[in-house]
Enzyme design. Structure first.
Site, PDB file in Angstrom:
ATOM      1  N   ARG A   1       9.383  11.123 144.681  1.00 15.20           N
ATOM      2  CA  ARG A   1       9.316   9.907 145.497  1.00 15.20           C
ATOM      3  C   ARG A   1       8.359   8.887 144.881  1.00 15.20           C
ATOM      4  O   ARG A   1       8.578   7.683 144.977  1.00 15.20           O
ATOM      5  CB  ARG A   1       8.942  10.217 146.955  1.00 15.20           C
TER       6      ARG A   1
ATOM      7  N   GLU B   1       6.912   6.237 158.176  1.00 20.98           N
ATOM      8  CA  GLU B   1       6.083   6.092 156.989  1.00 20.98           C
ATOM      9  C   GLU B   1       5.919   4.666 156.455  1.00 20.98           C
ATOM     10  O   GLU B   1       4.825   4.308 156.015  1.00 20.98           O
ATOM     11  CB  GLU B   1       6.640   6.992 155.871  1.00 20.98           C
TER      12      GLU B   1
HETATM   13  N1  LUZ Z   1       9.780  15.466 152.699  1.00 17.54           N
HETATM   14  C1  LUZ Z   1      10.710  15.944 151.858  1.00 17.54           C
HETATM   15  C2  LUZ Z   1       9.503  14.160 152.777  1.00 17.54           C
HETATM   16  O1  LUZ Z   1      10.911  17.143 151.798  1.00 17.54           O
HETATM   17  N2  LUZ Z   1      11.435  15.083 151.131  1.00 17.54           N
HETATM   18  C3  LUZ Z   1      11.242  13.751 151.155  1.00 17.54           C
HETATM   19  O2  LUZ Z   1      11.921  13.006 150.461  1.00 17.54           O
HETATM   20  C4  LUZ Z   1      10.231  13.263 152.007  1.00 17.54           C
HETATM   21  N3  LUZ Z   1       9.959  11.965 152.059  1.00 17.54           N
HETATM   22  C5  LUZ Z   1       8.992  11.534 152.847  1.00 17.54           C
HETATM   23  C6  LUZ Z   1       8.271  12.430 153.600  1.00 17.54           C
HETATM   24  N4  LUZ Z   1       8.527  13.724 153.576  1.00 17.54           N
HETATM   25 MO1  MOS Z   2       6.399  13.882 155.741  1.00 18.84          MO
HETATM   26  S1  MOS Z   2       5.010  13.090 154.496  1.00 18.84           S
HETATM   27  O1  MOS Z   2       6.120  15.365 156.312  1.00 18.84           O
HETATM   28  O2  MOS Z   2       7.455  12.873 156.351  1.00 18.84           O
END
Ligand code: LUZ
Ligand code: MOS
Length: 752
Positions: free
Chosen positions: A304, A706
């Site tokens: 990400r 987020e």
């Molecule tokens: N968790 C995950 C996340 O497993 N994959 C993601 O792309 C993600 N993105 C944001 C927050 N948690």
């Molecule tokens: Mo997440 S950083 O557990 O969306």
């Protein structure tokens, strides 16, 4: 509509894991944690501890019936260390006692002999030594050589951002209760009930159907319970199985801070090239992710980061390489933004650096490069809206940026020892799990014969209000009062194989599944109504609890219709399944369409800095945010406000300091400063960007968890501008968090 949990929270009636009434005979577990960051265990002597008052037993790796392995993405993390420890706080055993304090006391009697090994805490040092958790990746588009040749200006620099401790109010915890025939029911404060179920099954050597995981709600998570709630639930389950008693494991805050992972610190090198019109022609970045001692979610987080290195800008030539570096710190993990903020911070630093060298305002470069409909992100997806530019323009229009700017300039001319700083922060965040297969969810709906409705989904309520939104979805589809809808606990026996509630996607994925289930039942009810009213189904609708034929209300109401349908033996239950269409990603090319849609926005930030003391206040954060067509603006604005304050904490206050032996020095709330009401902006104003919202968002209401976190990055740059107003010669680099201590030094430091 208010969050349905508000009343319970303010009266203290809301139930968390530690509030579940304990069954008779419940035992209490406390983990034994490594005191060394990297060492061989030459001897572990438990005899004194085992003899202590109230101790039932101590379990370690040798007591595991299945696999001593809890790594989710990569199998590189034992539940209990065996012959080598890799970070301070790593579990080596778990003590089971008749009460929590007996277990804690006995822990002091555990004797471990360590043979110390070299400790690495710096990701660049780890990378140089070849200590990577998994191979590096590069996302690239365009032609870097040509890109940099076409530039009039090229600048290079360094940008570092620090980690962040989650400080969820409810610490990690779990309560495991044995059931008949080898089965276990586990209450866990987790974002990922299925992750917990699957990992318990693996460690205990049982099929998943033996393990039922149940979650009522969490007292905050922020990503810290996406993967790292698991170990504690597994330990409780292991002990419950072994001693045939209910076992509770709730981490004390001091253990939680030391033993659990945090947001990843990153160190980065950048090179940015611009032409005379301030168009960014090329951007090259190398990121060193501090991964800690095991992979945990780092592969996905690093991915990400690579997706978000261009933030809300279109850059034709990009090369971004990231290394996940293995260090002797607790495995870093998910935290709101999931690596995205760390990537976005670097491009903002690069732009700030270029602007300072060119003697222009940072916002001039930002504005020149905002992504627009039809532009391609460096990972191949085509931008499908004007929202980046619309947010920017609406911000200037609605909050009168030019007037704010001249007010700041006037203030700075007339004040010698107090300075103001201003910045603008645009955001763009991709919505979906970047791992495409995870983008699916299910919902189980029962319409009871009295017309009330029970809803189970895979979504976990953690204070973000997902249950309220899901209640609204069901109420809207059926067109009944929200009081008819009940949100059940999240339970792996009712809804199976769920993705964690994460990636801002809980309401979208589970809401869509819920919509599908409710619509199926609604169709059956309409068919029944058509038969009762002797008409065709196309004429039937339900509005505000009444059956209509075309636009005419009838005598038939919701309750009566449901009762008739029940007597006609109609199926009043349904499971809805949703899998996001459209998305895909090819890892061999690092190209595809990974995100269902993007969320955009822009914030205007002003800060005031006391140049004698180095202390500062955020005057205002004014935001135009892309909610789509919000289902619940009260909840969504609350998410924005919380995110802004948390982002400010990450960028300006919260400093995770470690010594060279891998000790976390900021290991309590007296040493680790989180934002309080005084560090919150005096004004947070959020107005929605007026758009329709995408079809693929739940009822066109975009994900909100987020994206607004990244507005906090703007506070950092506003503060930096204030420092430069007082001391234009400051050598202050790009090294977040910009704490009052660093600010004070920067105010009086000179170049050279
Ligand atoms: N968790 C995950 C996340 O497993 N994959 C993601 O792309 C993600 N993105 C944001 C927050 N948690
Ligand atoms: Mo997440 S950083 O557990 O969306």
């Amino acid at each position: 509509m208010k969050n349905i949990d508000t009343g319970g929270h303010v009266t203290g009636r809301s139930v968390y894991v530690d509030d579940i009434p304990e069954l008779t005979g419940t035992l209490h577990a406390v983990p034994v944690l490594s005191e060394k960051a990297h060492a061989l265990i030459s001897k572990m002597d438990l005899t004194q501890a085992e003899k202590a008052k109230g101790i039932i037993g101590i379990l370690a790796a040798k007591d595991i019936p299945g696999e001593n392995q809890i790594g989710g993405i990569l199998p590189d993390e034992p539940l209990f260390a065996t012959d080598e420890v890799h970070y301070i706080g790593q579990p080596v055993a778990v003590i089971i006692a008749t009460d929590h304090f007996a277990a804690r006391d006995a822990r002091k009697l555990v004797k471990i002999d360590y043979e110390e090994l070299d400790v690495i805490t710096d990701p660049r040092v780890a990378q140089q030594k070849g200590q990577l958790l998994f191979p590096p990746r590069t996302f690239a588009n365009g032609d870097m050589d040509k890109g940099f040749t076409d530039c009039d200006y090229i600048f290079e620099g360094l940008a570092d951002s620090g980690g962040q401790e989650h400080i969820y109010i409810e610490t990690q915890g779990s309560y495991a209760v044995p059931q008949e025939n080898n089965n276990l029911k586990v209450f866990s404060s987790t974002q990922g009930p299925t992750v917990v179920q699957k990992t318990i099954a693996r460690v205990l050597g049982l099929p998943m159907h033996c393990i039922e995981v149940d979650v009522t709600r969490l007292g905050g998570a922020f990503g810290g319970k996406e993967d790292q709630a698991t170990a504690w639930a597994v330990m409780a389950a292991l002990a419950a199985k072994r001693f045939h008693k209910p076992v509770k494991l709730i981490l004390d805050r001091d253990d939680d801070i030391v033993a659990t992972g945090k947001r990843h610190p990153y160190s980065s090198d950048f090179r940015i090239g611009l032409d005379k019109d301030l168009k960014i022609k090329a951007f090259e970045v190398t990121l060193y992710q501090n991964g800690g001692a095991a992979a945990d979610l780092s592969p996905a987080i690093m991915e990400r980061t690579l997706f978000h290195v261009t933030n809300a800008y279109y850059i034709p030539n990009v090369k971004a390489t990231a290394y996940s570096c293995k260090t002797n710190l607790a495995p870093f993990t998910a935290f709101r933004g999931f690596g995205g903020p760390q990537g976005m911070y670097v491009i903002e630093a690069a732009i700030a650096h270029a602007a300072a060298r060119l003697g222009v305002d940072k916002s001039e470069i930002q504005q020149q490069n905002l992504i627009d409909k039809g532009d391609q992100f460096h990972y191949g997806q085509v931008c499908d809206s004007h929202n980046a530019r619309k947010s920017w323009e609406e911000l200037h229009h609605h909050f009168n940026v030019e007037k704010a700017r001249s007010a700041v300039n006037d203030f700075n001319k007339t004040h010698r020892f107090v300075k103001k700083g201003l910045s603008i922060m645009p955001i763009c965040f991709g919505i979906s799990f970047t791992k495409t297969p995870m983008n699916n969810a299910r919902a189980l709906v029962h319409v009871y014969q009295d017309g009330s409705v029970g809803v189970s989904t895979g979504a976990v309520e953690m204070g973000q209000g997902v249950n309220t939104k899901l209640m609204q979805v069901a109420a809207r589809v059926f067109s009944v009062n929200t009081s008819r809808i009940k949100l059940e606990t999240t339970n792996t026996t009712r809804v199976a194989n769920t993705s964690p509630t994460a990636a801002s996607s809980g309401a979208d994925l589970n809401g869509k599944a819920l919509q599908i289930a409710c619509n199926e039942i609604l169709q059956r009810l309409k068919k029944e109504a058509a038969e009762l009213l002797k008409t065709e189904i196309v004429h039937i609708s339900i509005r505000n609890e009444k059956v209509y034929i075309d636009d005419q209300p009838t005598e038939l109401a919701w309750e009566a219709l449901v009762e008739k349908a029940f007597l006609s033996r109609i199926k009043l239950s349904e499971v809805g399944h949703y899998a996001t269409p459209v998305i895909h990603f090819d890892k061999t090319k690092e190209k595809g369409h990974p995100f269902t849609y993007h969320v955009y926005g822009a914030a205007l930030i002003t800060v005031t800095l006391d140049c004698i003391k180095g202390i500062y206040e955020t005057d205002s954060v004014q935001i135009v945010h892309d909610f789509g067509n919000s289902l619940n603006l009260t909840i969504d604005k609350g998410q924005v406000e919380g995110a802004v304050v948390q982002g400010i904490g990450w960028m300006t206050l919260e400093e995770l300091t470690y010594d060279q032996n891998g000790h976390l020095l900021a290991d309590s709330l007296s040493k680790y400063k989180i934002p309080d009401v005084y560090s919150a902006p005096k004004v947070i104003e959020t107005i929605p960007l007026v758009t329709n919202g995408p079809e693929l968002a739940i009822m066109k209401s975009k994900a909100v968890g987020e994206p607004p976190f990244m507005y906090g990055i703007g506070v950092y740059f506003a503060l930096r501008n204030a420092v430069r107003e007082f001391n234009p010669e400051t050598p202050l680099g790009y090294n977040a968090p910009l704490t009052p201590e660093k600010v004070l030094l920067a105010l009086y430091d000179k170049k050279g």
